[in-house]
Design a protein around this motif. Structure first.
Motif, short mmCIF file in Angstrom:
data_model
loop_
_atom_site.label_atom_id
_atom_site.label_comp_id
_atom_site.label_asym_id
_atom_site.label_seq_id
_atom_site.Cartn_x
_atom_site.Cartn_y
_atom_site.Cartn_z
N GLY A 39 0.53 -1.28 -0.01
CA GLY A 39 0.07 0.06 -0.13
C GLY A 39 0.70 1.41 -0.22
O GLY A 39 2.20 1.27 -0.10
N THR A 40 0.31 2.49 0.25
CA THR A 40 0.36 3.50 0.12
C THR A 40 0.26 4.53 1.40
O THR A 40 -1.01 4.20 1.25
CB THR A 40 0.75 4.55 -1.17
N ARG A 41 1.53 4.85 2.31
CA ARG A 41 0.53 5.71 3.17
C ARG A 41 0.58 7.11 2.88
O ARG A 41 1.47 8.00 2.35
CB ARG A 41 2.20 5.42 4.29
N ILE A 42 -0.13 8.09 3.29
CA ILE A 42 -0.49 9.49 2.90
C ILE A 42 -0.56 10.02 4.67
O ILE A 42 -1.77 9.28 5.38
CB ILE A 42 -1.43 9.80 2.55
N VAL A 43 0.00 11.01 4.79
CA VAL A 43 0.36 11.46 6.59
C VAL A 43 0.24 13.49 5.55
O VAL A 43 1.41 13.58 5.26
CB VAL A 43 1.47 11.59 7.12
N ILE A 44 -0.84 14.14 5.93
CA ILE A 44 -0.90 15.26 6.51
C ILE A 44 -0.72 15.22 7.79
O ILE A 44 -1.52 15.33 8.94
CB ILE A 44 -2.12 15.73 6.13
N GLU A 45 0.67 16.39 7.96
CA GLU A 45 0.79 17.72 9.11
C GLU A 45 -0.40 17.90 10.30
O GLU A 45 -0.88 18.88 9.05
CB GLU A 45 1.52 18.44 8.83
N ALA A 46 -0.68 17.10 11.55
CA ALA A 46 -0.37 17.64 11.76
C ALA A 46 -2.72 18.06 11.50
O ALA A 46 -4.26 18.32 12.05
CB ALA A 46 -1.31 19.40 12.50
N GLU A 47 -2.79 16.34 10.64
CA GLU A 47 -4.24 16.44 10.26
C GLU A 47 -4.81 14.72 10.37
O GLU A 47 -4.96 13.93 11.38
CB GLU A 47 -4.49 17.14 9.25
N SER A 48 -4.85 14.50 9.51
CA SER A 48 -5.08 12.97 9.34
C SER A 48 -3.68 12.08 8.92
O SER A 48 -3.11 12.40 7.57
CB SER A 48 -5.97 12.68 8.90
N THR A 49 -4.19 10.29 8.99
CA THR A 49 -2.53 9.79 7.90
C THR A 49 -3.84 8.34 7.17
O THR A 49 -4.93 7.60 8.00
CB THR A 49 -1.92 9.17 9.22
N TYR A 50 -3.51 8.57 6.30
CA TYR A 50 -3.91 7.42 5.20
C TYR A 50 -3.25 6.35 4.93
O TYR A 50 -2.01 6.58 4.44
CB TYR A 50 -5.57 8.50 4.28
N HIS A 51 -4.39 5.09 4.84
CA HIS A 51 -2.94 4.07 4.21
C HIS A 51 -4.04 4.09 3.05
O HIS A 51 -5.24 3.54 2.74
CB HIS A 51 -3.03 2.93 5.23
N CYS A 52 -3.28 3.64 1.43
CA CYS A 52 -3.79 3.12 0.17
C CYS A 52 -3.79 1.96 -0.07
O CYS A 52 -2.94 1.48 0.18
CB CYS A 52 -3.97 4.51 -0.59
N LYS A 53 -4.57 1.61 -0.31
CA LYS A 53 -4.50 -0.28 -1.06
C LYS A 53 -4.63 -0.41 -2.54
O LYS A 53 -5.80 0.19 -2.58
CB LYS A 53 -5.10 -1.41 0.03
N TYR A 54 -3.59 -1.47 -3.46
CA TYR A 54 -4.88 -1.23 -4.27
C TYR A 54 -5.39 -2.75 -4.26
O TYR A 54 -4.80 -4.03 -3.58
CB TYR A 54 -3.76 -0.85 -5.15
N ASN A 55 -6.03 -2.69 -5.18
CA ASN A 55 -7.10 -4.02 -5.78
C ASN A 55 -7.22 -5.07 -6.75
O ASN A 55 -7.46 -3.13 -7.95
CB ASN A 55 -7.96 -4.06 -5.22
N PRO A 56 -6.41 -5.30 -7.56
CA PRO A 56 -5.62 -6.23 -7.10
C PRO A 56 -4.39 -5.58 -7.17
O PRO A 56 -4.00 -4.34 -7.39
CB PRO A 56 -5.49 -7.64 -8.31
N PRO A 57 -3.19 -6.60 -6.32
CA PRO A 57 -2.30 -5.86 -5.20
C PRO A 57 -1.56 -5.63 -6.98
O PRO A 57 -1.30 -6.20 -8.17
CB PRO A 57 -1.08 -7.20 -5.18
N ALA A 105 -9.40 20.84 1.20
CA ALA A 105 -8.15 21.69 2.08
C ALA A 105 -8.74 22.30 3.37
O ALA A 105 -9.35 22.68 4.02
CB ALA A 105 -7.63 22.69 0.71
N SER A 106 -7.41 22.61 3.91
CA SER A 106 -6.91 23.01 4.76
C SER A 106 -6.78 24.71 5.00
O SER A 106 -5.27 24.69 3.61
CB SER A 106 -6.69 22.85 6.25
N TYR A 107 -6.91 26.07 5.40
CA TYR A 107 -6.22 27.41 5.10
C TYR A 107 -4.34 27.13 5.57
O TYR A 107 -4.92 26.50 7.17
CB TYR A 107 -7.24 28.17 4.81
N GLY A 108 -3.70 27.56 5.21
CA GLY A 108 -2.73 27.83 5.52
C GLY A 108 -1.15 26.53 4.89
O GLY A 108 -1.53 26.21 3.73
N SER A 109 -0.41 26.76 5.41
CA SER A 109 0.81 26.46 5.40
C SER A 109 0.76 24.66 5.20
O SER A 109 0.61 24.34 6.78
CB SER A 109 2.13 26.44 5.31
N THR A 110 0.52 23.08 4.75
CA THR A 110 0.88 22.05 5.21
C THR A 110 1.86 21.23 4.24
O THR A 110 2.11 21.54 3.17
CB THR A 110 -0.92 21.49 4.54
N ASN A 111 2.41 20.54 5.16
CA ASN A 111 3.37 19.43 5.02
C ASN A 111 2.67 18.24 4.38
O ASN A 111 1.85 17.42 5.78
CB ASN A 111 4.50 18.98 5.63
#
Length: 384
Positions: free
Chosen positions: A76-94, A114-120
């Motif tokens: 899968g793939t991990r997305i980390v949005i600073e100070a907000e949420s973390t998501y794990h994305c899976k692919y089907n089929p692999p 989108a959240s206003y301000g600077s985001t990493n």
């Protein structure tokens, strides 16, 4: 009613992407990411752009995956949005089971509000490698629109999105060394190492993640090389020594697996004490070694630290966790460290510290009886 329809549309667009019959599903993830010595290659590219969906400002997070032999390990793939949420994305089929021959890269995307301000935004393929920092970083600034103003068709123009150049995060190299104590202490050390690696912006070297390298080089050479490469050497200690016998009848904790104590831990701790002692006459050299104590002090009992460590800068967890993270970065003389930003009051979230807090609290539950035993032993020795 219209709002409900919009939400359904968002959910569909954000969670499902079909390409060559590949469906990607992204869900929020609140635990530590999976790791493995066999891991996929790093992302080929990462882009984040402002878009408008049903008059709502969104961020389109797009990433490219290398199509090579390593995709057989990709889960899968991990997305980390600073100070907000973390998501794990899976692919089907692999991806390893799809016909992507002839392609060098494959692009995927995910939409978030989108959240206003600077985001990493950081993105990495899963599972993560043990001893590398695989994330790609993208910074984007979303200015707040004028009051009652609706996003136009071209959100990048109407809101003045500023697309900053992509630059890799510069993790702080840290070596973690600890005494071979017991399962509760080992569990807390693992949790600290994982926190520093995945949430604290550090590249952590620790024996449990490099046992093969230690077997190849030997404990002394491995320690010398890692200490030389590290910005800081963290020597993790319990506030009192806890005999293994104290934990024989402890109720099991199934929230995460019990880690074993690597054989090298028995050799590395005496070696690090000797290394600290050899630098005792140089304040600048000694400043590289920091002590991290796990567990709350129960009373005014003198420190249980080895004599070699008593001149080192000391942090006590969990109280000093935020201070430790900030110190690891502010002490570094590197202008690239601005790539890692601690927002005011949000150095780390409760979700990211949950595992570490639980491990330290479990260790602390065994300390009061140990303090009483230490005091009893002192009185017996005094009487004799």
């Amino acid at each position: 009613m219209m709002w409900g329809v919009t939400l359904v549309f968002f959910s569909y667009v954000a969670s499902l992407v079909t390409s060559n019959d590949i469906i990607m599903e992204c869900l929020e993830f609140h635990d530590f990411p999976p790791t493995n010595s066999a891991s996929p290659s790093f992302l080929a590219d990462l882009k984040v752009e402002g878009v408008t969906v049903e008059q709502t400002c969104m961020l389109n997070i797009s990433w490219a995956i290398n199509i090579d032999a390593s995709i057989e390990y990709l889960t899968g793939t991990r997305i980390v949005i600073e100070a907000e949420s973390t998501y794990h994305c899976k692919y089907n089929p692999p991806l390893a089971k799809t016909n992507l021959t002839g392609s060098m890269q494959k692009w995927f995307h995910y939409l978030v509000k989108a959240s206003y301000g600077s985001t990493n935004i950081q993105v990495a393929n899963l599972p993560l490698p043990f001893d590398e920092h695989p994330y790609k970083l993208f910074k984007i600034t979303v200015p707040r629109p004028e009051q009652h103003k609706v996003c136009g068709a071209n959100v990048a123009t109407s809101l003045g999105f500023k697309r900053l150049p992509t630059s890799p995060m510069v993790p702080v190299p840290v070596l973690v060394v600890y005494p071979a104590e017991n399962s509760a202490f080992q569990q807390a050390v693992v949790a600290l190492a994982e926190f520093l690696q995945w949430q604290g912006g550090c590249k952590v070297a620790v024996d449990m993640w490099q046992q093969g390298k230690i077997a190849e080089l030997g404990p002394m050479r491995w320690l010398a090389e890692q200490a030389g490469a590290a910005d800081r050497v963290l020597i993790v200690c319990p506030q009192v020594a806890i005999p293994s016998s104290q934990l024989r009848h402890s109720p099991p904790n199934h929230s995460f697996p019990e880690p074993s104590i690597p054989a090298a831990a028995h050799d590395l701790y005496p070696l690090i004490l000797n290394m600290v002692a050899s630098h005792a006459k140089s304040a600048s050299n000694l400043a590289k070694f920091w002590v991290v104590q796990l567990g709350e002090q129960q009373d005014k009992t003198p420190s249980n630290l080895a004599l070699e460590l008593r001149a080192c800068k000391t942090f006590c967890l969990m109280n000093d966790l935020n201070k430790l993270c900030r110190s690891l970065h502010t002490q570094r003389q590197d202008d690239k460290i601005s790539d890692l930003t601690f927002r005011p009051g949000i150095a780390h979230s409760e979700k990211s510290t949950m595992k570490l807090r639980e491990a330290v609290e479990k260790l602390g539950r065994h300390q009061p009886s140990i303090f009483r035993q230490v005091e009893l032993l002192k009185s017996v020795v005094t009487t004799i």
